[in-house]
Design an enzyme around this catalytic site. Structure first.
Site, PDB file in Angstrom:
ATOM      1  N   CYS A 117       0.825  -1.212   0.000  1.00 53.82           N
ATOM      2  CA  CYS A 117       0.000   0.000   0.000  1.00 53.82           C
ATOM      3  C   CYS A 117       0.857   1.259   0.000  1.00 53.82           C
ATOM      4  O   CYS A 117       0.489   2.265  -0.604  1.00 53.82           O
ATOM      5  CB  CYS A 117      -0.904   0.019   1.229  1.00 53.82           C
ATOM      6  SG  CYS A 117      -2.138  -1.291   1.266  1.00 53.82           S
ATOM      7  N   ASN A 118       1.988   1.189   0.687  1.00 54.41           N
ATOM      8  CA  ASN A 118       2.786   2.392   0.907  1.00 54.41           C
ATOM      9  C   ASN A 118       4.015   2.504   0.023  1.00 54.41           C
ATOM     10  O   ASN A 118       4.686   3.539   0.050  1.00 54.41           O
ATOM     11  CB  ASN A 118       3.223   2.469   2.371  1.00 54.41           C
ATOM     12  CG  ASN A 118       2.075   2.841   3.275  1.00 54.41           C
ATOM     13  OD1 ASN A 118       1.181   3.565   2.878  1.00 54.41           O
ATOM     14  ND2 ASN A 118       2.081   2.328   4.486  1.00 54.41           N
TER      15      ASN A 118
ATOM     16  N   GLN B 176       4.822  -5.582   9.768  1.00 55.87           N
ATOM     17  CA  GLN B 176       4.189  -6.223   8.617  1.00 55.87           C
ATOM     18  C   GLN B 176       5.070  -6.195   7.365  1.00 55.87           C
ATOM     19  O   GLN B 176       5.013  -7.090   6.536  1.00 55.87           O
ATOM     20  CB  GLN B 176       2.847  -5.536   8.295  1.00 55.87           C
ATOM     21  CG  GLN B 176       1.745  -5.853   9.271  1.00 55.87           C
ATOM     22  CD  GLN B 176       1.937  -5.165  10.604  1.00 55.87           C
ATOM     23  OE1 GLN B 176       2.342  -4.003  10.642  1.00 55.87           O
ATOM     24  NE2 GLN B 176       1.679  -5.862  11.688  1.00 55.87           N
TER      25      GLN B 176
ATOM     26  N   GLN C  61       5.953  -8.841   3.961  1.00 58.08           N
ATOM     27  CA  GLN C  61       5.758  -8.429   2.570  1.00 58.08           C
ATOM     28  C   GLN C  61       7.050  -8.574   1.767  1.00 58.08           C
ATOM     29  O   GLN C  61       7.023  -8.928   0.584  1.00 58.08           O
ATOM     30  CB  GLN C  61       5.239  -6.994   2.535  1.00 58.08           C
ATOM     31  CG  GLN C  61       3.834  -6.865   3.113  1.00 58.08           C
ATOM     32  CD  GLN C  61       3.455  -5.436   3.459  1.00 58.08           C
ATOM     33  OE1 GLN C  61       4.316  -4.603   3.736  1.00 58.08           O
ATOM     34  NE2 GLN C  61       2.164  -5.137   3.453  1.00 58.08           N
TER      35      GLN C  61
ATOM     36  N   GLY D 181     -12.301  -7.158   3.394  1.00 61.67           N
ATOM     37  CA  GLY D 181     -11.036  -7.850   3.187  1.00 61.67           C
ATOM     38  C   GLY D 181     -10.787  -8.794   4.350  1.00 61.67           C
ATOM     39  O   GLY D 181     -11.493  -8.754   5.368  1.00 61.67           O
TER      40      GLY D 181
ATOM     41  N   GLU E  11      -3.812  -9.475   6.231  1.00 60.73           N
ATOM     42  CA  GLU E  11      -3.091  -9.205   7.470  1.00 60.73           C
ATOM     43  C   GLU E  11      -3.474  -7.856   8.076  1.00 60.73           C
ATOM     44  O   GLU E  11      -3.645  -7.741   9.298  1.00 60.73           O
ATOM     45  CB  GLU E  11      -1.583  -9.258   7.198  1.00 60.73           C
ATOM     46  CG  GLU E  11      -0.733  -9.190   8.443  1.00 60.73           C
ATOM     47  CD  GLU E  11       0.747  -9.390   8.139  1.00 60.73           C
ATOM     48  OE1 GLU E  11       1.514  -9.533   9.100  1.00 60.73           O
ATOM     49  OE2 GLU E  11       1.125  -9.397   6.948  1.00 60.73           O
TER      50      GLU E  11
ATOM     51  N   ILE F 125      -6.287  -6.119   7.731  1.00 55.31           N
ATOM     52  CA  ILE F 125      -7.641  -6.185   8.284  1.00 55.31           C
ATOM     53  C   ILE F 125      -7.657  -7.017   9.563  1.00 55.31           C
ATOM     54  O   ILE F 125      -8.364  -6.681  10.529  1.00 55.31           O
ATOM     55  CB  ILE F 125      -8.619  -6.754   7.236  1.00 55.31           C
ATOM     56  CG1 ILE F 125      -8.838  -5.734   6.112  1.00 55.31           C
ATOM     57  CG2 ILE F 125      -9.943  -7.141   7.877  1.00 55.31           C
ATOM     58  CD1 ILE F 125      -9.509  -4.448   6.559  1.00 55.31           C
TER      59      ILE F 125
END
Length: 420
Positions: free
Chosen positions: A50-51, A114, A118, A187, A190, A192
């Protein structure tokens, strides 16, 4: 081979730009294959979250522009747009960047764990595509080791703080007591799951989980006394939600303005707090124009996130020291790799000379020559053959007055003194 890391993240690019440059997980293997085939990169891995979207490559010197151009063309981006937000890190800087990212030092929420998972996924996709070679393979394994060391030796991971935590913190600021609220989670990944955990810990009244894979939704909902629905039934249940947190892998928005307007009418315009953590965005930006909707995306969470940074600053400094040491350790290994082909060639040549000398000695033994004489001659001949080329080259260097090369020869042969 040159190491190169480049990409965009939440610091350099808005969510509107980041969602243009993401890679869906199912497309990563084919994208990696295309990257290697078209850009000339020898090794490659893609980290897409996402980032951030980042590419880690091993390529020949001078190929940097080719791999960056591949990224631009793959996503059909205008050169000027990409140039304004793209960063590049060659060699030493690339190693440092990946270690900092894996340790959570470059995340929106300092120290969030997290990202390591990833990165491991990015490594797995690279292995699947066959684009992880000796150098990137070693780099990623070293990265996993360093990230674990940072977690173990510093307090960077204390106090569970993440984007999901920031979303729940903002919900608490808006609603105060969450006991009377219903959270609608879209969703089942992870992020969520983290949001559900934080909501449950903070006493949320009810949790609804909507997901395309209903089994995953059930598994998540059951952990927190919630209930699950298929994603297709989301419009029917949206009016129950006081809090909506969405993070799916959809490439298109899944929640539009019309659906939200209908839910608001059913709720008699009681406000809904929405957080869209997904990139690309799950919720149409126009939803935020509705009077009773408070819509936040990942960029909006930055202010909340900043409040949680202070407790981790000292730990981050310790982590930087660990990374400084480990960058040098890895680069030492990289530099030794330049010598590997030379070492192999020298050993291969020496082994060939050994075989020839040994075969000659065996023939003499078969002819009945004295074994001691054969052994003496074998040692003499082998020494002469091994030293013939180095001796000739040293004489040539001496004749040209190349003192640096002569000093290097002393180091190579581990001779710390010689007689004039």
């Amino acid at each position: 081979m040159q190491l190169l890391a480049f990409g965009v993240n939440h610091k350099t690019a808005s969510v509107a730009i980041r969602e243009q440059i993401t890679f869906a997980p199912e497309r990563l293997p084919s994208a990696l294959t295309e990257l290697v085939n078209r850009s000339g990169a020898k090794e490659a891995a893609i980290l897409s979250t996402c980032n951030r979207t980042e590419l880690y490559c091993g390529c020949a010197p001078g190929q940097q522009e080719a791999v960056i151009e591949w990224l631009r063309q793959y996503h059909g981006m205008e050169p000027k747009i990409l140039e304004t937000c793209l960063y590049t890190h060659p060699d030493h800087s690339a190693v440092r960047h990946l270690l900092r990212v894996a340790s959570g030092l470059d995340s929106m929420v300092l120290g969030e764990p997290q990202i390591l998972g990833q990165i491991k996924a990015a490594y797995s996709y690279g292995l699947e595509a066959g684009t992880i070679g000796r150098v990137l393979g070693r780099l990623f394994q070293h990265t996993f080791y360093v990230a674990k060391q940072v977690r173990t030796d510093t307090a960077i991971g204390t106090s569970p703080i993440s984007v999901a935590f920031a979303a729940v913190s903002l919900a608490k600021q808006i609603f105060g007591d969450l006991e009377s609220t219903t959270a609608f989670l879209i969703g089942a990944g992870e992020t969520i799951e983290l949001a559900a955990r934080h909501l449950f810990t903070n006493g949320v009244g009810h949790i609804i989980v909507a997901n395309r894979n209903l089994d995953k939704a059930y598994q998540l909902a059951n952990q927190f006394n919630g209930y699950a629905i298929p994603l297709a039934e989301m419009p029917k249940h949206l009016s129950e939600a006081d809090i909506v947190i969405s993070s799916t892998g959809s490439q298109l928005p899944i929640l539009g303005k019309g659906t939200v307007e209908r839910a608001l009418r059913i709720r008699k315009h009681r406000p809904i707090f929405m957080v869209d953590i997904a990139v690309p965005r799950d919720i149409e930006p126009e939803v935020g124009e509705l009077q009773d909707i408070y819509l936040y995306n990942v960029d909006d969470l930055q202010e909340v996130v900043q409040e949680n940074l202070r407790s981790r600053q000292a730990a981050a400094l310790q982590a930087e020291e660990i990374i400084d040491t480990q960058v040098e350790y890895f680069m030492d290994w990289v530099r030794t790799q330049d010598a590997v082909p030379v070492i192999c060639a020298v050993r291969q040549e020496a082994d060939q000379l050994r075989k020839e000398a040994l075969e000659k000695a065996r023939r003499r033994l078969a002819q009945g020559h004295d074994p001691n004489e054969v052994l003496t001659m074998l040692a003499h001949n082998l020494t002469n053959k091994l030293m013939h080329v180095p001796t000739r080259q040293l004489r040539s260097l001496g004749a040209t007055g190349d003192e640096l090369a002569l000093q290097a020869a002393l180091k190579i042969f581990d001779v710390d003194h010689f007689k004039a």
